[in-house]
Each structure stands twice: as C-alpha cells, then as structure tokens.
Enzyme design. Sequence first.
Site, PDB file in Angstrom:
ATOM      1  N   ARG A  76      51.908  42.162  48.255  1.00  0.00           N
ATOM      2  CA  ARG A  76      50.874  43.012  47.663  1.00  0.00           C
ATOM      3  C   ARG A  76      50.320  42.431  46.361  1.00  0.00           C
ATOM      4  O   ARG A  76      49.326  42.918  45.823  1.00  0.00           O
ATOM      5  CB  ARG A  76      51.438  44.407  47.398  1.00  0.00           C
ATOM      6  CG  ARG A  76      51.861  45.154  48.642  1.00  0.00           C
ATOM      7  CD  ARG A  76      52.338  46.540  48.285  1.00  0.00           C
ATOM      8  NE  ARG A  76      51.243  47.358  47.782  1.00  0.00           N
ATOM      9  CZ  ARG A  76      50.492  48.146  48.536  1.00  0.00           C
ATOM     10  NH1 ARG A  76      50.688  48.205  49.842  1.00  0.00           N
ATOM     11  NH2 ARG A  76      49.526  48.866  48.002  1.00  0.00           N
ATOM     12  N   GLU A  86      35.537  36.110  62.470  1.00  0.00           N
ATOM     13  CA  GLU A  86      36.942  36.270  62.116  1.00  0.00           C
ATOM     14  C   GLU A  86      37.648  34.918  62.053  1.00  0.00           C
ATOM     15  O   GLU A  86      38.510  34.697  61.188  1.00  0.00           O
ATOM     16  CB  GLU A  86      37.628  37.194  63.130  1.00  0.00           C
ATOM     17  CG  GLU A  86      39.142  37.287  63.004  1.00  0.00           C
ATOM     18  CD  GLU A  86      39.642  37.806  61.663  1.00  0.00           C
ATOM     19  OE1 GLU A  86      40.848  37.705  61.409  1.00  0.00           O
ATOM     20  OE2 GLU A  86      38.820  38.305  60.857  1.00  0.00           O
ATOM     21  N   TRP A 130      48.916  41.900  41.045  1.00  0.00           N
ATOM     22  CA  TRP A 130      47.697  41.204  41.418  1.00  0.00           C
ATOM     23  C   TRP A 130      46.714  41.478  40.294  1.00  0.00           C
ATOM     24  O   TRP A 130      46.270  42.607  40.092  1.00  0.00           O
ATOM     25  CB  TRP A 130      47.155  41.714  42.756  1.00  0.00           C
ATOM     26  CG  TRP A 130      46.019  40.913  43.291  1.00  0.00           C
ATOM     27  CD1 TRP A 130      46.101  39.790  44.065  1.00  0.00           C
ATOM     28  CD2 TRP A 130      44.619  41.160  43.115  1.00  0.00           C
ATOM     29  NE1 TRP A 130      44.845  39.324  44.376  1.00  0.00           N
ATOM     30  CE2 TRP A 130      43.910  40.147  43.804  1.00  0.00           C
ATOM     31  CE3 TRP A 130      43.883  42.130  42.438  1.00  0.00           C
ATOM     32  CZ2 TRP A 130      42.527  40.091  43.848  1.00  0.00           C
ATOM     33  CZ3 TRP A 130      42.496  42.071  42.465  1.00  0.00           C
ATOM     34  CH2 TRP A 130      41.829  41.060  43.162  1.00  0.00           C
ATOM     35  N   LYS A 180      47.491  41.845  50.124  1.00  0.00           N
ATOM     36  CA  LYS A 180      47.396  42.431  51.458  1.00  0.00           C
ATOM     37  C   LYS A 180      46.526  43.676  51.499  1.00  0.00           C
ATOM     38  O   LYS A 180      45.642  43.798  52.330  1.00  0.00           O
ATOM     39  CB  LYS A 180      48.814  42.768  51.954  1.00  0.00           C
ATOM     40  CG  LYS A 180      48.849  43.307  53.374  1.00  0.00           C
ATOM     41  CD  LYS A 180      48.413  42.268  54.373  1.00  0.00           C
ATOM     42  CE  LYS A 180      48.534  42.746  55.798  1.00  0.00           C
ATOM     43  NZ  LYS A 180      47.990  41.775  56.747  1.00  0.00           N
ATOM     44  N   GLU A 234      40.600  31.683  54.189  1.00  0.00           N
ATOM     45  CA  GLU A 234      41.478  32.439  53.304  1.00  0.00           C
ATOM     46  C   GLU A 234      42.866  31.826  53.168  1.00  0.00           C
ATOM     47  O   GLU A 234      43.513  32.030  52.138  1.00  0.00           O
ATOM     48  CB  GLU A 234      41.571  33.906  53.732  1.00  0.00           C
ATOM     49  CG  GLU A 234      42.273  34.181  55.028  1.00  0.00           C
ATOM     50  CD  GLU A 234      42.252  35.662  55.399  1.00  0.00           C
ATOM     51  OE1 GLU A 234      42.060  36.515  54.497  1.00  0.00           O
ATOM     52  OE2 GLU A 234      42.412  35.990  56.584  1.00  0.00           O
ATOM     53  N   CYS A 253      49.054  45.062  44.125  1.00  0.00           N
ATOM     54  CA  CYS A 253      50.222  45.325  43.275  1.00  0.00           C
ATOM     55  C   CYS A 253      51.315  46.073  44.036  1.00  0.00           C
ATOM     56  O   CYS A 253      51.042  46.970  44.816  1.00  0.00           O
ATOM     57  CB  CYS A 253      49.868  46.103  42.015  1.00  0.00           C
ATOM     58  SG  CYS A 253      48.687  45.295  40.935  1.00  0.00           S
ATOM     59  N   ASN A 291      49.335  50.586  39.628  1.00  0.00           N
ATOM     60  CA  ASN A 291      48.475  49.959  40.619  1.00  0.00           C
ATOM     61  C   ASN A 291      47.144  50.680  40.570  1.00  0.00           C
ATOM     62  O   ASN A 291      47.088  51.906  40.680  1.00  0.00           O
ATOM     63  CB  ASN A 291      49.102  50.083  42.018  1.00  0.00           C
ATOM     64  CG  ASN A 291      48.232  49.476  43.103  1.00  0.00           C
ATOM     65  OD1 ASN A 291      47.293  48.742  42.829  1.00  0.00           O
ATOM     66  ND2 ASN A 291      48.546  49.794  44.349  1.00  0.00           N
ATOM     67  N   GLY A 292      46.052  49.948  40.384  1.00  0.00           N
ATOM     68  CA  GLY A 292      44.742  50.568  40.338  1.00  0.00           C
ATOM     69  C   GLY A 292      43.908  50.042  39.187  1.00  0.00           C
ATOM     70  O   GLY A 292      44.244  49.027  38.567  1.00  0.00           O
ATOM     71  N   LYS A 305      39.692  33.495  58.732  1.00  0.00           N
ATOM     72  CA  LYS A 305      41.101  33.088  58.760  1.00  0.00           C
ATOM     73  C   LYS A 305      41.281  31.703  58.143  1.00  0.00           C
ATOM     74  O   LYS A 305      42.195  31.470  57.364  1.00  0.00           O
ATOM     75  CB  LYS A 305      41.626  33.067  60.199  1.00  0.00           C
ATOM     76  CG  LYS A 305      42.025  34.389  60.745  1.00  0.00           C
ATOM     77  CD  LYS A 305      43.255  34.948  60.030  1.00  0.00           C
ATOM     78  CE  LYS A 305      43.229  36.445  60.016  1.00  0.00           C
ATOM     79  NZ  LYS A 305      42.233  37.047  59.132  1.00  0.00           N
ATOM     80  N   HIS A 326      17.557  26.769  61.924  1.00  0.00           N
ATOM     81  CA  HIS A 326      16.812  27.462  60.872  1.00  0.00           C
ATOM     82  C   HIS A 326      17.429  27.221  59.495  1.00  0.00           C
ATOM     83  O   HIS A 326      17.230  28.028  58.587  1.00  0.00           O
ATOM     84  CB  HIS A 326      16.743  28.961  61.180  1.00  0.00           C
ATOM     85  CG  HIS A 326      15.970  29.260  62.422  1.00  0.00           C
ATOM     86  ND1 HIS A 326      14.602  29.157  62.487  1.00  0.00           N
ATOM     87  CD2 HIS A 326      16.390  29.614  63.671  1.00  0.00           C
ATOM     88  CE1 HIS A 326      14.201  29.461  63.718  1.00  0.00           C
ATOM     89  NE2 HIS A 326      15.265  29.733  64.454  1.00  0.00           N
TER      90      HIS A 326
END
Length: 612
Positions: free
Chosen positions: A27, A485, A75, A607, A492, A2, A99-100, A489, A508
């Site tokens: 955000r 990583e 968000w 983010k 996402e 947010c 935000n939270g 990438k 396996h």
Amino acid sequence: MCGIIGYTGPLDAKKVVIQGLEQLEYRGYDSAGMALQTEDHHLLLMKEAGPVAVLKETSREAKVRSHCGIGHTRWATHGGVTDTNAHPHTAGKVTLIHNGIIENYHEIVERFHFREELVSETDTEVAAWLINHFYTHSEKGPAGNPYRALCEAVRTIKGSYAFCVLFEDIPGKVFAIRNVSPLVAAASSVGTFIASDLTALISYTREYFVVPENHVVVLEEERARLLDLEGHEVEPQMLEVNWDTEAAQKGGYPHFMIKEINEQPEALERTIKPRLNGGLPDFSEENIPDTLFTDCEKIDIVACGTAMYAGMVGKSLLEPMLKIPVSVNIASEFRYEQPLLDERTLTIIISQSGETIDTLAALRLAKEHGSRILSIVNVKGSTIARESDYVLYTHAGPEIAVASTKAYSVQLAVLYLLVCRMALVRNCMTEEEAQSFIEELLKTIPAIRQVLGDLTPCKHVSERMVSARNAFFIGRGLDYAFSLEGALKLKEISYIHAEAYAAGELKHGTIALIEKNTPVVAIATQEHIFAKTISNIREVKARDAYVILITKPGADVSSEVYDIHIELPELSDRFTVFPVAVILQLIAYYTSDGKGLNVDKPRNLAKSVTVE
C-alpha cells in the site's frame, strides 16, 4: 494508499506491528514507522525512510516490552520521502498515523497558529496538532477527553483521512476514526486490531468489521468499541474473511505478481460458476432484479486504471449488442464533466478495493442524479459496496502485487456475465444463444491454463523488451481495448514508455514514433477486421519495427509481417481477451524481472488509491 496497523493486547506489540507492516507494504513503501507504548507508559517512536525492512532492522536494537502500538508504511503525498516526514507524528500528547489528504491543512495552521510547532512538511502533523489542541483545550467540556478531541477535530478537517491515535496519558488504548480512507477492525482472543487492509489481520482472526465513516473506534485489550459522533455506542456489522493466510503469501513463487497470474483460472471459476443456473447467468443470489437491466436507456461505466480498461472491453460488447449508448468514464474526471445522468441511467462502478476515492466520488454524484448503481468489487463490506444499490463481488481473493492481474480477469468475467444477462432479458439474445455464450466463456479457463503451460513465447518477447525505450501496442475494435491494458502493465512495472493505439490511427501521427527495432505488440484476433489490422502491421514493419503478433490459431498471415508470432488457444473472437490478457501480463512480468526491478512494488505506485 499508505498502510496502517494498530494493536493492543497481550502479544508483543512490536512484533505484531512489524508483521502487519510487512503485509501492508504494497500500500506504500516510501517510509515506515511505529510508536509503541512501553509497560512503564513511555512512548517509543521509530521511523525510517525506505522500506519496512529498514525499520525492522533498526527496531532490532530496541529492547522494549510493549503491548500497545501503531505502525505506518507511507506513500508520500505531502512532503518528500524523509525520516522527518515519515509517520507517526507526535504533537503534544498525541501520536498519530494517517492515510489520506487534509485539504484545508494550511487554513488550520493559520487559524490555530501551529506554524511554529511544525517540524515536518506533512498535512498529517497538522492533524496531530489539531487533535492535541482539542484534547488539551476543549471548549465543550473538561480537557483530556480523546473521543471529544477526535470529534471536534474531524468537524474542522476537510479531506479524506483514516487516523489511528495514541494519547500519551491513556495507556493500552488505540483510537481511530475515518472518512473515505478505509479501516477494518477486529477483536480476538489475542487482542484487538485495526488496519487499512485485511491482510494485516488474517493471521489473528477471520472475523472483522469495516469501520463506518465518522465513527470512533476504541481498541481495548478485550474488545473494540464503536461510537458515532453523538457518543452512542454502535454494534458493528461483523464480516468473515473467505480466504486464508496462504492466499496472501507468495506460496513458493518469486513474486506475488507471477503467483497471481497463475491463480487466474481458479479465480475465474469462483467468479463465474456459482452464478450459472441451467447454463445461464443468474444474479438472484445477489438480489439483482432483471428490471435493473430492462429499464435503463443508457449505461455509464466508471472506473480508474486497469478497472477502466476492463470497462472498455465491456463497452465494446454491450453497445453493439444492446443498441443503447454505453460510455466509459475516467472516475477522476467524471464529476468535473457535468455528466448526463438520470433515473434511466445505469451506472456500473468497477473497483478492485472498493475504496478508490475518485470512483467513490463518482458513485456519489451518480446517486445524487437518481442513477441506479451496480458495482463490481472484490472486497466485501468496502465503502463502494456498501453505498451501491447492487453489488457483484468478484472472487479474486487478495491481490498483493501493485500491478493488477487476476482482479482484471475476474472484472472481465463479471462484465461478460452482465452482457449475457442484459442481452437475454432485453431480447437481444435467445436463450440458446445465451447458453452458447456462457459455454464459450467457460472455455476461457482451460485456454488460460494452456497459455500458462508454455511460458517460452512470453519470455522470448521479454528478452527483446528489456532494452527498449519505447513500445507500442496496436489493435482494432476489441483488440484495441485489450491493447490499452497491455501497455499499462508494461509501463507500470518495467518503466518502459508504452502506449496503445487503435491500429488505424497509426498514419495520423503515431507512426512517426516508429524507429528501427521499436517493439510493436500487434493484436489481431477479430476476424471481421483481421485484414485491416494486418495492413496496419505492414505499415510499422515497413519502418523496421520489431513486431510481436498475437493471433488466433491458423491465421493466414505471412511471416514477413512479424518477428515473433504467438498463437492463442482456439476461442471465438469475443473471448480472446482472456488469454491475451495473460500473455501481456507475462510479457510485462518477465520484462520487469529481466531488468532486475521490484516487480511487486513499482516506484511511485501503491495498490489502493485512496487519495485524490
């Protein structure tokens, strides 16, 4: 998550708020809204599901003169993506953005009988009604005291929050308070500002302060007042932005992500070179004593997502070199696993924003157990930086794209500097060996420039990736750490299911997922296990996988085991992660762009993760 912006001053508040939301949209971009106090002291509320552009278009029709307002880009946590759930929320005389997460919102609803008042599905509206209750029904003095209302409300609330509040009958002022969720504030010649991120303020001022937890900020036209919960005015600790507005703009690139990929050589130079003295890493400017490294018997690396994968590279270097236990911990699980911590444990915290809530909780737990904390963060004055014993700042500058690129590279660079310094002072490396190590680290900068100079191989790979439903990344040792990583990438930002596996684990179970033309990115840069990795690649090639092989130059490998072969610039094995990281970032970027997706703002992601 947010984005929050608040303003009061002589400028057009609507313009300031909209521009701030555009800077903060990375955000959160599910919905956006703003509340403006008009010159005749009325409140104009506008909010829309969808990106900030929708709100901006809607607001064009509002002919309003306002010099005070708040704005929010969301968000979603509590409640779906709807106009009603978008912020701000109005409750009586209070209009609030948040935000939270309010953990005890249901208890508050029942205790204060708010159920009939609620029109949204959000915990934020509950907080607004709670603040309004204490504003209009204060038991500790006359009603109508905004400071007291905020203090009484946050004593009731459990959870994380950054609140910005307008009170209907207090024109021209914005009130704010936070716990965990970040806020920064600033006063300038054109008014006062508060925001969840510096990017919203940099156009107006370079000086700012981080709002301390559980302190009330009062934005007035000419100053930003800071008060603690006992009512004492506090002098804020002023900081200065060390980058300019252009750093937070696209600069002619089509997306922030590709711009930030290209900024990695300069970011690495800024992070590495100032910490070298006589060709050796030197942390004396950061007041980090060598005893921090010599006195520890165990290292815990704690981080989330990309930062955690940087930590895994660090572990792969630290443990065999120092001959002490090194663990990499998922921050969101760390405090629930009863970790083994004591005063002989060095906890290394890695966070780009310095506000990641899970990582912050892990830091606090480690401190409770007596562990010393060394944090690697990108944002000066952030909560994690302030609460750590020691801090190594990375110098990536602002990173706007949700998918981390240059922040990952500079985190790796700091870890490599740490590896070298720790090995040197623990007598695991001679001074000559340490100087050679640093020389190799510096060679990664031109190596990355070389990769960026020829994008054709990565574009070629992406042409095969765009139609894939699944993709796999394999490697051994350090190459496996790199693979994790790379898979993150791709998944996402391109929404392709991608997983990384240690190459020896294929037989396996994982090899059952390999079908004809399934893309497999195989990383084989470690000489001592090169032959073993090639054998594993033959296994997937025998099942008709489409193999993208990444090796050092001149690798002895048959063309039968790959479909595309990408050769790295010449580097020793321990340093190949830097050009490999850039190659994998570019493959993910061009795949996402080739699919016509929103590269910088992938669905469901934001983010900075400031909610648990």
